[in-house]
Scaffold this motif. Structure first.
Motif, short mmCIF file in Angstrom:
data_model
loop_
_atom_site.label_atom_id
_atom_site.label_comp_id
_atom_site.label_asym_id
_atom_site.label_seq_id
_atom_site.Cartn_x
_atom_site.Cartn_y
_atom_site.Cartn_z
N ILE A 1 0.84 -1.20 0.00
CA ILE A 1 0.00 0.00 0.00
C ILE A 1 0.87 1.24 0.00
O ILE A 1 1.70 1.43 0.88
CB ILE A 1 -0.95 -0.01 1.21
CG1 ILE A 1 -1.93 -1.19 1.08
CG2 ILE A 1 -1.75 1.29 1.30
CD1 ILE A 1 -1.97 -2.08 2.25
N CYS A 2 0.66 2.08 -1.02
CA CYS A 2 1.45 3.31 -1.12
C CYS A 2 0.80 4.38 -0.24
O CYS A 2 -0.36 4.70 -0.38
CB CYS A 2 1.53 3.78 -2.56
SG CYS A 2 2.42 5.35 -2.71
N LYS A 3 1.61 4.93 0.68
CA LYS A 3 1.10 5.94 1.62
C LYS A 3 0.92 7.29 0.94
O LYS A 3 0.30 8.18 1.48
CB LYS A 3 2.06 6.08 2.82
CG LYS A 3 2.04 4.88 3.74
CD LYS A 3 2.80 5.14 5.03
CE LYS A 3 4.31 5.12 4.75
NZ LYS A 3 5.10 5.20 5.99
N VAL A 4 1.51 7.45 -0.26
CA VAL A 4 1.42 8.73 -0.96
C VAL A 4 0.18 8.76 -1.86
O VAL A 4 -0.69 9.61 -1.70
CB VAL A 4 2.71 9.02 -1.77
CG1 VAL A 4 2.59 10.35 -2.50
CG2 VAL A 4 3.92 9.02 -0.84
N CYS A 5 0.08 7.82 -2.80
CA CYS A 5 -1.04 7.86 -3.75
C CYS A 5 -2.18 6.92 -3.36
O CYS A 5 -3.25 6.96 -3.96
CB CYS A 5 -0.55 7.55 -5.17
SG CYS A 5 0.03 5.87 -5.39
N GLY A 6 -1.95 6.05 -2.38
CA GLY A 6 -3.01 5.15 -1.93
C GLY A 6 -3.17 3.91 -2.79
O GLY A 6 -4.09 3.12 -2.56
N VAL B 1 6.13 3.51 -0.05
CA VAL B 1 5.96 4.44 -1.17
C VAL B 1 6.23 3.68 -2.46
O VAL B 1 7.26 3.00 -2.59
CB VAL B 1 6.92 5.66 -1.06
CG1 VAL B 1 6.68 6.64 -2.18
CG2 VAL B 1 6.76 6.33 0.30
N CYS B 2 5.30 3.78 -3.41
CA CYS B 2 5.43 3.02 -4.67
C CYS B 2 6.50 3.66 -5.56
O CYS B 2 6.92 4.80 -5.33
CB CYS B 2 4.09 2.93 -5.38
SG CYS B 2 3.57 4.44 -6.23
N SER B 3 6.90 2.94 -6.59
CA SER B 3 7.99 3.42 -7.45
C SER B 3 7.58 4.69 -8.20
O SER B 3 8.38 5.60 -8.37
CB SER B 3 8.42 2.33 -8.44
OG SER B 3 7.33 1.97 -9.26
N LYS B 4 6.29 4.77 -8.59
CA LYS B 4 5.81 5.96 -9.31
C LYS B 4 5.99 7.20 -8.43
O LYS B 4 6.49 8.23 -8.88
CB LYS B 4 4.32 5.80 -9.67
CG LYS B 4 4.10 5.30 -11.08
CD LYS B 4 2.60 5.31 -11.42
CE LYS B 4 1.87 4.19 -10.73
NZ LYS B 4 0.41 4.25 -10.84
N CYS B 5 5.57 7.12 -7.18
CA CYS B 5 5.66 8.26 -6.26
C CYS B 5 7.10 8.57 -5.90
O CYS B 5 7.46 9.74 -5.75
CB CYS B 5 4.84 8.00 -5.01
SG CYS B 5 3.07 7.94 -5.34
N ARG B 6 7.92 7.55 -5.76
CA ARG B 6 9.33 7.79 -5.42
C ARG B 6 10.05 8.49 -6.56
O ARG B 6 10.82 9.41 -6.36
CB ARG B 6 10.03 6.49 -5.08
CG ARG B 6 10.04 6.22 -3.59
CD ARG B 6 11.19 5.32 -3.17
NE ARG B 6 11.68 4.50 -4.25
CZ ARG B 6 11.16 3.32 -4.60
NH1 ARG B 6 10.12 2.83 -3.96
NH2 ARG B 6 11.66 2.65 -5.61
ZN LIG Z 1 2.27 5.84 -4.91
#
Ligand SMILES: [Zn+2]
Ligand SMILES: [Zn+2]
Length: 139
Positions: A90-95, A129-134
């Motif tokens: 679960i990405c804490k940034v984009c959900g 945090v997912c790779s897209k958000c990172r």
């Molecule tokens: Zn994300």
């Protein structure tokens, strides 16, 4: 392609247009919360209330067609229950909720040794945090 009607009939549930629409939303999204399902299908069913959507989701859950994911710090999401066993990132940034297949036999073996505990099933939720958000924050 999943046969939605078969899923319902095999549990002796009627394939109502509302249930088909809800299941289609869940299949399309992979993981989706109640409010988003309601928002998306209310275009096709403008007279349907949130309570009706909730009632249908509850029925689908009770009959094991969908599964509820308890995500801490966010709305619970639903997914189709009959899938390969998997865990969730679960990405804490984009959900975003990302399915991941990991072998938990090592963990199960450790729990057996440490606590003499026999694991029957295990749901892992990893937050980060997912790779897209990172990649976004790097640039
Ligand atoms: Zn994300
Ligand atoms: Zn999943």
């Amino acid at each position: 392609m999943m046969n939605i009607k078969e899923m319902l009939y095999s549990r002796n549930l009627k394939a109502t247009p509302q249930r088909l629409a809800i299941l289609n939303e869940i299949i399309r999204a992979g993981h989706i919360d109640l409010d988003t399902i309601y928002k998306n299908i209310s275009k096709s069913f403008p007279s349907m209330s949130l309570a009706t959507v909730y009632k249908n989701i509850h029925t689908l859950k009770e009959h094991g067609i969908i599964k509820e994911l308890a995500i801490s710090g966010a709305k619970n999401k639903y997914e189709i229950a009959e899938q390969k066993p998997h865990h969730h990132l679960i990405c804490k940034v984009c959900g975003d909720v990302i399915d991941i297949e990991v072998d938990t036999s090592f963990l199960n073996q450790q729990l057996k040794e440490l606590k003499d505990f026999e694991v029957s099933n295990c749901d892992i939720y990893c937050y980060g945090v997912c790779s897209k958000c990172r990649n976004k924050s790097d640039s």
